[in-house]
Design a protein around this motif. Structure first.
Motif, PDB file in Angstrom:
ATOM      1  N   ASP A 223       0.836  -1.208   0.000  1.00 19.07           N
ATOM      2  CA  ASP A 223       0.000   0.000   0.000  1.00 19.07           C
ATOM      3  C   ASP A 223       0.866   1.251   0.000  1.00 19.07           C
ATOM      4  N   LYS A 224       1.942   1.199   0.828  1.00 17.64           N
ATOM      5  CA  LYS A 224       2.840   2.354   0.864  1.00 17.64           C
ATOM      6  C   LYS A 224       3.488   2.593  -0.493  1.00 17.64           C
ATOM      7  N   SER A 225       3.993   1.495  -1.074  1.00 15.45           N
ATOM      8  CA  SER A 225       4.671   1.625  -2.351  1.00 15.45           C
ATOM      9  C   SER A 225       3.709   2.053  -3.450  1.00 15.45           C
ATOM     10  N   GLU A 226       2.487   1.469  -3.443  1.00 12.75           N
ATOM     11  CA  GLU A 226       1.510   1.831  -4.457  1.00 12.75           C
ATOM     12  C   GLU A 226       1.074   3.285  -4.292  1.00 12.75           C
ATOM     13  N   PHE A 227       0.984   3.727  -3.033  1.00  8.74           N
ATOM     14  CA  PHE A 227       0.623   5.135  -2.810  1.00  8.74           C
ATOM     15  C   PHE A 227       1.705   6.048  -3.367  1.00  8.74           C
ATOM     16  N   LEU A 228       2.969   5.714  -3.062  1.00 10.81           N
ATOM     17  CA  LEU A 228       4.050   6.552  -3.577  1.00 10.81           C
ATOM     18  C   LEU A 228       4.077   6.552  -5.097  1.00 10.81           C
ATOM     19  N   ALA A 229       3.868   5.354  -5.672  1.00 11.23           N
ATOM     20  CA  ALA A 229       3.891   5.279  -7.126  1.00 11.23           C
ATOM     21  C   ALA A 229       2.721   6.043  -7.734  1.00 11.23           C
ATOM     22  N   ALA A 230       1.528   5.900  -7.118  1.00  9.14           N
ATOM     23  CA  ALA A 230       0.367   6.602  -7.655  1.00  9.14           C
ATOM     24  C   ALA A 230       0.476   8.109  -7.449  1.00  9.14           C
ATOM     25  N   ALA A 231       1.125   8.507  -6.344  1.00 11.42           N
ATOM     26  CA  ALA A 231       1.249   9.939  -6.059  1.00 11.42           C
ATOM     27  C   ALA A 231       2.434  10.579  -6.768  1.00 11.42           C
ATOM     28  N   SER A 232       3.193   9.761  -7.512  1.00  9.76           N
ATOM     29  CA  SER A 232       4.411  10.292  -8.107  1.00  9.76           C
ATOM     30  C   SER A 232       4.134  11.441  -9.064  1.00  9.76           C
ATOM     31  N   HIS A 233       2.999  11.383  -9.771  1.00 12.30           N
ATOM     32  CA  HIS A 233       2.687  12.457 -10.723  1.00 12.30           C
ATOM     33  C   HIS A 233       2.591  13.793 -10.007  1.00 12.30           C
ATOM     34  N   ASP A 234       1.815  13.823  -8.907  1.00 17.94           N
ATOM     35  CA  ASP A 234       1.623  15.080  -8.179  1.00 17.94           C
ATOM     36  C   ASP A 234       2.897  15.529  -7.485  1.00 17.94           C
ATOM     37  N   LEU A 235       3.714  14.558  -7.034  1.00 16.62           N
ATOM     38  CA  LEU A 235       4.956  14.925  -6.346  1.00 16.62           C
ATOM     39  C   LEU A 235       6.013  15.452  -7.312  1.00 16.62           C
ATOM     40  N   ARG A 236       6.016  14.909  -8.515  1.00 18.55           N
ATOM     41  CA  ARG A 236       7.052  15.278  -9.476  1.00 18.55           C
ATOM     42  C   ARG A 236       6.772  16.612 -10.165  1.00 18.55           C
ATOM     43  N   GLN A 237       5.502  16.989 -10.269  1.00 20.21           N
ATOM     44  CA  GLN A 237       5.168  18.197 -11.019  1.00 20.21           C
ATOM     45  C   GLN A 237       5.920  19.433 -10.525  1.00 20.21           C
ATOM     46  N   PRO A 238       5.858  19.753  -9.220  1.00 25.13           N
ATOM     47  CA  PRO A 238       6.571  20.966  -8.772  1.00 25.13           C
ATOM     48  C   PRO A 238       8.088  20.851  -8.917  1.00 25.13           C
ATOM     49  N   VAL A 239       8.642  19.631  -8.745  1.00 24.76           N
ATOM     50  CA  VAL A 239      10.088  19.471  -8.916  1.00 24.76           C
ATOM     51  C   VAL A 239      10.458  19.708 -10.376  1.00 24.76           C
ATOM     52  N   HIS A 240       9.653  19.157 -11.267  1.00 25.92           N
ATOM     53  CA  HIS A 240       9.884  19.350 -12.692  1.00 25.92           C
ATOM     54  C   HIS A 240       9.845  20.837 -13.043  1.00 25.92           C
ATOM     55  N   ALA A 241       8.828  21.522 -12.517  1.00 24.11           N
ATOM     56  CA  ALA A 241       8.710  22.961 -12.781  1.00 24.11           C
ATOM     57  C   ALA A 241       9.895  23.723 -12.202  1.00 24.11           C
ATOM     58  N   LEU A 242      10.353  23.335 -10.997  1.00 21.70           N
ATOM     59  CA  LEU A 242      11.478  24.006 -10.359  1.00 21.70           C
ATOM     60  C   LEU A 242      12.740  23.917 -11.222  1.00 21.70           C
ATOM     61  N   LEU A 243      13.044  22.729 -11.715  1.00 19.64           N
ATOM     62  CA  LEU A 243      14.236  22.568 -12.544  1.00 19.64           C
ATOM     63  C   LEU A 243      14.147  23.384 -13.829  1.00 19.64           C
ATOM     64  N   LEU A 244      12.960  23.413 -14.425  1.00 20.10           N
ATOM     65  CA  LEU A 244      12.789  24.193 -15.656  1.00 20.10           C
ATOM     66  C   LEU A 244      12.942  25.685 -15.394  1.00 20.10           C
ATOM     67  N   LEU A 245      12.367  26.162 -14.289  1.00 20.01           N
ATOM     68  CA  LEU A 245      12.438  27.592 -13.973  1.00 20.01           C
ATOM     69  C   LEU A 245      13.871  28.019 -13.653  1.00 20.01           C
ATOM     70  N   ILE A 246      14.608  27.147 -12.950  1.00 24.21           N
ATOM     71  CA  ILE A 246      16.005  27.480 -12.641  1.00 24.21           C
ATOM     72  C   ILE A 246      16.794  27.646 -13.934  1.00 24.21           C
TER      73      ILE A 246
END
Length: 605
Positions: A223-246
């Motif tokens: 459940d923990k792993s599936e939650f992390l995997a399922a939540a990866s989209h929402d978690l990665r979005q701001p990091v992706h944006a941060l790298l692009l903005l930098i």
């Protein structure tokens, strides 16, 4: 401790006693019939024939009672759930099934013949044998044994005076002593049987409880792993944006590009991205969501690529980084997941370089002595690992040589990924290490994964490097790119970064026909960057299919934070490149340069 002779037991114990007694009925029938025939044959020469035949007929008739028990309770052993209410009926019936044959064996005394010592000894021995057999075979029903043997003994003792005359008292005394001893033995056998049943049932309950605990723990981990995997989209979005903005800021404000603050921010963003990638990959492996994608490929070029990735760091530290491929392994072709295998070897090589201060790192490939596959080995001259730490270093976040948690020495997830990925691919993983001397991580590639070498052309690393350098300097000014992503932060970051590269970018928010309206009638994209998870009727792959129909000359690239393997498989099957968020700006630039250059060449041709 004073234990009653005929105690009551829990239903589960009573059920086990029934099953034992029911299974013994066939053995009772065979033993009863066989011994009766032998006794009749032995008494035939001494006892009156009519008496022998009458006794044998009586005993054979009693055999039917065992078959009657088998028929009456034939459905009970397989009943689910077990009808415990019928157990009392079984116990009463079984009492008759042992008492009547017991009377039959007691009537063996009618075969005594005065003065015929051999015959009488045979009769007494047969009765003693039947009594001993009953003490063991009826240990599950102590009450039935006591009742049947008591009645049988009374009936036998009544015939002893006529047969033994003056010696009747001594013979009767021996019979009573034997009866008492066998009753004691039967009781001990019964109590031992009860203890054994109760212990087995307790072990089964304990095993079931442990299995339930293990299942809950595994489910919680999944459940923990599936939650992390399922939540990866929402978690990665701001990091992706941060790298692009930098990177966009560094492009638009060149004088600030080398400012220590900007460099530290960029390093922190890259660290977060690396952590997310490692966490999500580990969670995907632990949850069982990762399944190997089998394909045939030559191993030698993969080894060259893996070394090339770690070569800059090795040269910076003055380490010798080299490979040794046995001549017998030079044409080796494997059938396994290429990306996972390269990730395993890449983690092992990068760890070896990271923890070696002098000497070098060797990546070797050689056949296993005896011919069972090949060994892939990573040797280093690093710190070495103590014996007590050689198991736990494969646990997440364990870094025995980085107790201060220096991020430049990794995150402690690499070897955990290596262990899970190796198990997934069916590779044996072993470690040999000596403190102060270095380590050797060995992967055993079984012969089942090795296939005949293919003759497909694989470009050399030098050619690949030259191609990458060419693509990196490919002009992107004026190229038309359509971005389909519902995250405003991603859109702003992409507009800033791609705008700094001179790209003509247009953005759509939803997975529907409105994306075409964004393009208008006089603008057609050369490349479409599309997120996988979109609001609207279509996901990213379906949206790329739709836009390919509208703009056949465009090239589709799927950007996603999903780590579900089916997403990558669907995209690759449809012919789309896949970029996993967060995407490094250099990777994005190289990818755009490659696909746009390819599309231009196709257009010219």
């Amino acid at each position: 401790m004073n234990i009653p002779w005929f105690p009551s037991y829990p239903p589960a114990v009573e059920q086990e006693l029934f099953l034992l007694g029911y299974r013994n009925l066939r053995a009772h029938a065979v033993g009863h019939t066989g011994l009766s025939l032998l006794v009749a044959a032995g008494a035939w020469m001494a006892a009156p024939h009519a008496l022998v035949l009458g006794w044998l007929g009586w005993m054979l008739a009693l055999t039917l009672i065992f078959f009657m028990g088998l028929w009456m309770f034939k459905a009970l052993p397989h009943a689910q759930p077990f009808p415990h209410a019928l157990l009392q009926r079984w116990k009463n019936t079984h009492l008759w099934m042992v008492t009547l044959p017991g009377l039959g064996w007691g009537s063996i005394g009618f075969l005594f013949v005065p003065g015929e010592q051999v015959n009488n000894l045979m009769v007494m021995t047969s009765f003693a044998g039947a009594l001993a057999y009953s003490a063991v075979s009826n240990a599950h029903d102590l009450r039935g044994f006591v009742v049947s043997v008591t009645l049988a003994s009374v009936l036998l003792l009544s015939q002893i005076p006529a047969a033994f005359g003056d010696h009747a008292g001594a013979v009767a005394g021996m019979c009573l002593l034997y009866l008492s001893v066998m009753a004691w033995v039967a009781r001990n056998a019964h109590l031992t049987l009860i203890d054994s049943i109760q212990l087995r049932l307790a072990n089964e309950r304990l095993a079931q409880k442990n299995a339930e605990i293990a299942t809950r723990a595994e489910q919680a981990n999944r459940d923990k792993s599936e939650f992390l995997a399922a939540a990866s989209h929402d978690l990665r979005q701001p990091v992706h944006a941060l790298l692009l903005l930098i990177e966009a800021y560094r492009q638009q404000v060149p004088q600030a590009a080398q400012h220590p603050l900007i460099l530290n921010i960029a390093t922190a963003g890259q660290s977060i991205g690396t952590l997310f990638n490692a966490l999500m990959e580990l969670s995907r492996l632990e949850s069982g969501m990762e399944q190997p994608v089998l394909a045939e490929f030559e191993l030698a070029p993969s080894i060259t690529r893996i070394l090339a990735r770690s070569r800059p760091e090795a040269e910076r530290k003055g380490l010798a980084l080299r490979s040794h491929v046995s001549p017998r392994a030079m044409p080796l072709t494997l059938c396994t997941d290429k990306l996972l295998l390269e990730r395993i070897l890449g983690n092992l090589v990068s760890n070896a370089v990271r923890y070696s201060a002098r000497g070098g790192v060797l990546l070797g490939l050689r056949p296993v002595p005896g011919g069972d596959g090949f060994w892939l080995e990573v040797w280093d001259t690093g710190l070495g690992i103590a014996q007590q730490d050689q198991t736990r270093i494969f646990d997440p976040y364990v870094q025995v040589a980085n107790r201060e948690r220096d991020r430049t020495k990794g995150l402690g997830l690499g070897l955990a990924i290596v262990r899970h990925a190796s198990q997934l691919l069916g590779l044996g993983l072993t470690l040999r290490s000596r403190l102060g001397r270095g380590s050797c991580f060995r992967l055993h590639v079984p012969a089942a994964l090795c296939v005949m070498p293919s003759h497909a052309l694989v470009p050399s690393l030098d050619a690949a490097q030259q191609l990458t350098q060419t693509l990196m300097v490919t002009p992107l000014t004026g190229r038309r790119v359509l971005l389909v992503d519902d995250d405003p932060m991603i859109q702003q970051a992409m507009q800033a970064l791609l705008g700094s590269w001179g790209i003509d970018l247009r953005c759509a928010l939803t997975g529907d026909a409105s994306a075409v309206q964004v393009c208008g009638t006089d603008w057609q994209p050369e490349c479409v960057l599309c997120d996988f998870r979109l609001p609207g009727a279509m996901d990213g792959i379906e949206m790329l299919d739709y836009l390919q129909d509208c703009f056949p000359q465009s090239v589709g690239i799927l950007q996603t934070g999903e780590l579900v393997q089916t997403v990558q498989a669907r995209a690759e099957e449809a012919g789309y490149l896949v970029l996993f968020k967060p995407v490094a700006p250099a990777v994005l630039a190289a990818t755009l340069g490659m696909v746009l250059q390819s599309s231009r060449q196709v257009g010219v041709s």
